[in-house]
Design a protein around this motif. Structure first.
Motif, PDB file in Angstrom:
ATOM      1  N   ASP A   1      44.914  37.760  46.135  1.00  0.00           N
ATOM      2  CA  ASP A   1      44.783  38.585  44.930  1.00  0.00           C
ATOM      3  C   ASP A   1      43.973  39.845  45.164  1.00  0.00           C
ATOM      4  O   ASP A   1      43.770  40.635  44.232  1.00  0.00           O
ATOM      5  N   LEU A   2      43.526  40.078  46.397  1.00  0.00           N
ATOM      6  CA  LEU A   2      42.635  41.199  46.688  1.00  0.00           C
ATOM      7  C   LEU A   2      43.390  42.365  47.323  1.00  0.00           C
ATOM      8  O   LEU A   2      44.410  42.178  47.970  1.00  0.00           O
ATOM      9  N   MET A   3      42.853  43.563  47.175  1.00  0.00           N
ATOM     10  CA  MET A   3      43.542  44.765  47.607  1.00  0.00           C
ATOM     11  C   MET A   3      43.165  45.150  49.042  1.00  0.00           C
ATOM     12  O   MET A   3      42.093  44.809  49.535  1.00  0.00           O
TER      13      MET A   3
ATOM     14  N   ASP B   1      47.476  30.719  34.397  1.00  0.00           N
ATOM     15  CA  ASP B   1      47.779  31.940  33.653  1.00  0.00           C
ATOM     16  C   ASP B   1      48.397  32.945  34.613  1.00  0.00           C
ATOM     17  O   ASP B   1      47.813  33.244  35.662  1.00  0.00           O
ATOM     18  N   ALA B   2      49.556  33.485  34.265  1.00  0.00           N
ATOM     19  CA  ALA B   2      50.243  34.455  35.128  1.00  0.00           C
ATOM     20  C   ALA B   2      50.063  35.886  34.649  1.00  0.00           C
ATOM     21  O   ALA B   2      50.780  36.791  35.097  1.00  0.00           O
ATOM     22  N   HIS B   3      49.140  36.128  33.733  1.00  0.00           N
ATOM     23  CA  HIS B   3      48.767  37.486  33.301  1.00  0.00           C
ATOM     24  C   HIS B   3      49.916  38.235  32.621  1.00  0.00           C
ATOM     25  O   HIS B   3      49.842  39.452  32.455  1.00  0.00           O
ATOM     26  N   GLY B   4      50.980  37.549  32.265  1.00  0.00           N
ATOM     27  CA  GLY B   4      52.101  38.226  31.612  1.00  0.00           C
ATOM     28  C   GLY B   4      52.915  39.128  32.509  1.00  0.00           C
ATOM     29  O   GLY B   4      53.683  39.975  32.027  1.00  0.00           O
ATOM     30  N   ILE B   5      52.810  38.978  33.823  1.00  0.00           N
ATOM     31  CA  ILE B   5      53.600  39.813  34.732  1.00  0.00           C
ATOM     32  C   ILE B   5      55.065  39.409  34.647  1.00  0.00           C
ATOM     33  O   ILE B   5      55.408  38.289  34.252  1.00  0.00           O
TER      34      ILE B   5
ATOM     35  N   ASP C   1      52.803  43.541  46.795  1.00  0.00           N
ATOM     36  CA  ASP C   1      51.892  44.640  47.119  1.00  0.00           C
ATOM     37  C   ASP C   1      50.932  44.960  45.982  1.00  0.00           C
ATOM     38  O   ASP C   1      50.128  45.888  46.092  1.00  0.00           O
ATOM     39  N   HIS C   2      50.984  44.159  44.890  1.00  0.00           N
ATOM     40  CA  HIS C   2      50.142  44.465  43.738  1.00  0.00           C
ATOM     41  C   HIS C   2      48.952  43.524  43.612  1.00  0.00           C
ATOM     42  O   HIS C   2      47.997  43.831  42.888  1.00  0.00           O
ATOM     43  N   GLY C   3      48.981  42.377  44.276  1.00  0.00           N
ATOM     44  CA  GLY C   3      47.851  41.468  44.249  1.00  0.00           C
ATOM     45  C   GLY C   3      47.729  40.625  43.002  1.00  0.00           C
ATOM     46  O   GLY C   3      46.763  39.874  42.853  1.00  0.00           O
ATOM     47  N   ILE C   4      48.698  40.729  42.088  1.00  0.00           N
ATOM     48  CA  ILE C   4      48.645  39.925  40.858  1.00  0.00           C
ATOM     49  C   ILE C   4      49.385  38.617  41.094  1.00  0.00           C
ATOM     50  O   ILE C   4      50.581  38.609  41.385  1.00  0.00           O
ATOM     51  N   VAL C   5      48.662  37.512  40.999  1.00  0.00           N
ATOM     52  CA  VAL C   5      49.255  36.183  41.169  1.00  0.00           C
ATOM     53  C   VAL C   5      48.701  35.282  40.076  1.00  0.00           C
ATOM     54  O   VAL C   5      47.648  35.565  39.494  1.00  0.00           O
TER      55      VAL C   5
END
Length: 457
Positions: free
Chosen positions: A315-317, A379-383, A433-437
Motif C-alpha cells: 500500500d506504500l508509494m 474495507d476496499a475504500h470504494g475503489i 501503481d496506485h497503492g490502494i488495496v
C-alpha cells in the motif's frame, strides 16, 4: 600517554548485545608509569562504568593486577546508556593516576540488515527522521557511530562487496531503531549488510552466497553479537526460473544458514515486496505475475518458517518506480518495529495485517474471500473493481472481477462476468501503481497479497 592505556575493548558508540539485561565486555591494555610505581605490590588498574547523562557510577570498581605492565578486565554492564567506561591506576588505596576512557557505550539489541536496495534504502524525497543518540550504526568504514542516513553509506568502505553502484539515501531502519528504543528503553544497534541489485543466489550458500559471507564478515568486524536479522529482498527474482516454489525453498535455505551461524532461535523480520511501476505497459508479467509469485513465497515463509515474521508494503508509494519513498520507509520501519515488539519482546500490540484464510465459491459467478487478523472489517475504500489487484484463473482461463462488495466483516465478495469453472484459484497478480488495496478498517493495515489460493466449493 601516561597511566592506563586501553588497547582492546568496546568501540566508542558501540552497542553491546544484551542478554538477560546485561552485556559482558573484556578489556586489555598496558600501563605507562614511572618504574617505582610499576613495581609496587599494591598497584591496581581500576575499571568502572559511568552514566554519561548524570555522571553517576553504574558499576562498582573492577580492580585487577598488572603483570609486566599488562592488564585484563572483564566487566558486566547493565542494559542502557550512553555509558562511559573509565580506567585509572590506584596504589596506597586512594592515589589515582590518569586512565583512558571509552565513550558513548550502549547495551541493548543489535540487528543485521540484509537483502537488496530497499533494505539498503534509496528513498530520495524529504522526510523528518532526525538522528538519535540511542540508535547506533556500525559504519562500513569500520567504526561505530551515531546512526544517520544513509545507513548503507560506503564512504571509506572497508568491505569491497558492499560497495554500492547506486546512490543510497533514506532507509526504514533508523525509524525502526527509534521505535524500539522508545518502548524498550535501551539503545539499538544497526549493522548494514545489504546491497542494491542482489538476487537470492547472491545470498544462498548453495549457489555461491558471497554476500552472505560478506554480511558475516561485517558482523564479526563490528565486535557485537546480534539480536535478530532484518531481510528485504526479492525484486531481482521476479522473472525467470527463480519465481514461485524455487524461491521459497532457496530462501528457506538462506534462513537455515543464518541460524547455523547465529543460533536456531534467531528471529528474522522480513518485508513483503512492494510494487514495480517503472515498466507500466511494457512488462505486465513481471510487475503482476512475477511479483505475485515472490510475494506468495514470502507469505508462505511467514507461515512455515519458525520465528520468521513479515510486514506488507504493497500500500506504500515508490519514488522512482521500484524504490520506496522516504515516507514509505518510515511506515515500513514502524511496522517492522511493531512486529518485533509483539513477537520478539512479547508486547501487546496490533501489528498483523489481514491474511487470507480461504476462498469459497458463493454461487456460479462469485467467490468470498475470508481473512484472519481483521479487527474491524475489510474495507476496499470504494475503489472500482478494475483497480483491484485480484484475478481468478480456472480451466477456461483468467478473468478479473466485474464487481465486489464488503459485507462488514472479515470477508470480501468478488463477482465475475461468467460462470466459474473447475480448478479455480485466486491471486493478487494484477498490475497496481496506485497503492490502494483492501485493508482492515480498524488497524488500516493492508491485506497481505497472495497467489494461487484454491477456491473451495
Amino acid at each position: 600517554m601516561y597511566g592506563v592505556i586501553i588497547e582492546s575493548g568496546p568501540w566508542n558508540w558501540q552497542v553491546l548485545q544484551q542478554k538477560d539485561g546485561y552485556a559482558d565486555a573484556v578489556l586489555f591494555g598496558r600501563i605507562e608509569v614511572e618504574e617505582e610505581i610499576a613495581e609496587r605490590e599494591d598497584l591496581r588498574v581500576v575499571v568502572y562504568v559511568t552514566d554519561e547523562n548524570t555522571n553517576a557510577r553504574i558499576t562498582g570498581p573492577y580492580s585487577v593486577r598488572c603483570r609486566e605492565r599488562r592488564w585484563k578486565a572483564e566487566i558486566r554492564i547493565p542494559a542502557g546508556g550512553p555509558y562511559r567506561i573509565e580506567t585509572c591506576l590506584q596504589f596506597h588505596g586512594t592515589n589515582e593516576s590518569s586512565g583512558a576512557r571509552i565513550f558513548h557505550i550502549g547495551v541493548g539489541d543489535v540487528y543485521l540488515i540484509s537483502g537488496q536496495s530497499n533494505a539498503a534504502g534509496v528513498g530520495r524525497d524529504c522526510i523528518n527522521d532526525p538522528v538519535s543518540t540511542d540508535v547506533r550504526l556500525f559504519r562500513l568504514s569500520g567504526v561505530w557511530d551515531m546512526a544517520s542516513h544513509p545507513i548503507h553509506d560506503t564512504t571509506d568502505n572497508r568491505f569491497p562487496l558492499s560497495q554500492e553502484k547506486i546512490h543510497v539515501d533514506h532507509s526504514p531502519w533508523l525509524n525502526f531503531g527509534k521505535v524500539l528504543n522508545r518502548v524498550l528503553g535501551y539503545p539499538i544497534g544497526l549493522i548494514p549488510g545489504a546491497r542494491g541489485g542482489l538476487s537470492l543466489a547472491d545470498w544462498n550458500r548453495e549457489e555461491g552466497g558471497k554476500y552472505f559471507e560478506n554480511a558475516l564478515e561485517i558482523v564479526r568486524a563490528s565486535g557485537s553479537e546480534i539480536k535478530g536479522i532484518i531481510w528485504y529482498q526479492g525484486c531481482n527474482d521476479t522473472s525467470g526460473d527463480a519465481v514461485g516454489e524455487q524461491y521459497f525453498e532457496r530462501f528457506k535455505q538462506v534462513c537455515a544458514d543464518f541460524r547455523k551461524v547465529f543460533g536456531d532461535r534467531i528471529p528474522i523480520l522480513t518485508v513483503q515486496l512492494n510494487k514495480y511501476t517503472a515498466n507500466q505497459g511494457k512488462d505486465e508479467s513481471r510487475s503482476g505475475y512475477g511479483f505475485s509469485k515472490i510475494r506468495e513465497a514470502q507469505r508462505r515463509a511467514m507461515h512455515e518458517i519458525p520465528k520468521l515474521y513479515m510486514v506488507p508494503s504493497i500500500d506504500l508509494m515508490v519514488c522512482d518506480g521500484i524504490h520506496n519513498k522516504a515516507a514509505s520507509n518510515m511506515v515500513i520501519g514502524e511496522r517492522t518495529a511493531n512486529t518485533a515488539l509483539k513477537y520478539i519482546y512479547g508486547r501487546q500490540i496490533i501489528c498483523d495485517a489481514p491474511d487470507i484464510i480461504r476462498a469459497v465459491r458463493e454461487d456460479k459467478t462469485s467467490i468470498r474471500l475470508y481473512f484472519d487478523h481483521v479487527y474491524g472489517a475489510i474495507d476496499a475504500h470504494g475503489i472500482s473493481a478494475d483497480q483491484l489487484m485480484v484475478s481468478l484463473t480456472d480451466e477456461k482461463g483468467r478473468i478479473t472481477p466485474k464487481n465486489y462488495s464488503c459485507p462488514g466483516d472479515n470477508s470480501m465478495i468478488l463477482e465475475f462476468e461468467r460462470e466459474i469453472a473447475y480448478n479455480a484459484s485466486v491471486s493478487c497478480d494484477r498490475y497496481n501503481d496506485h497503492g490502494i488495496v483492501p485493508c482492515d478498517s480498524y488497524s488500516y493495515l493492508p491485506v497481505v497479497p497472495f497467489s494461487d489460493i484454491k477456491i473451495q466449493d
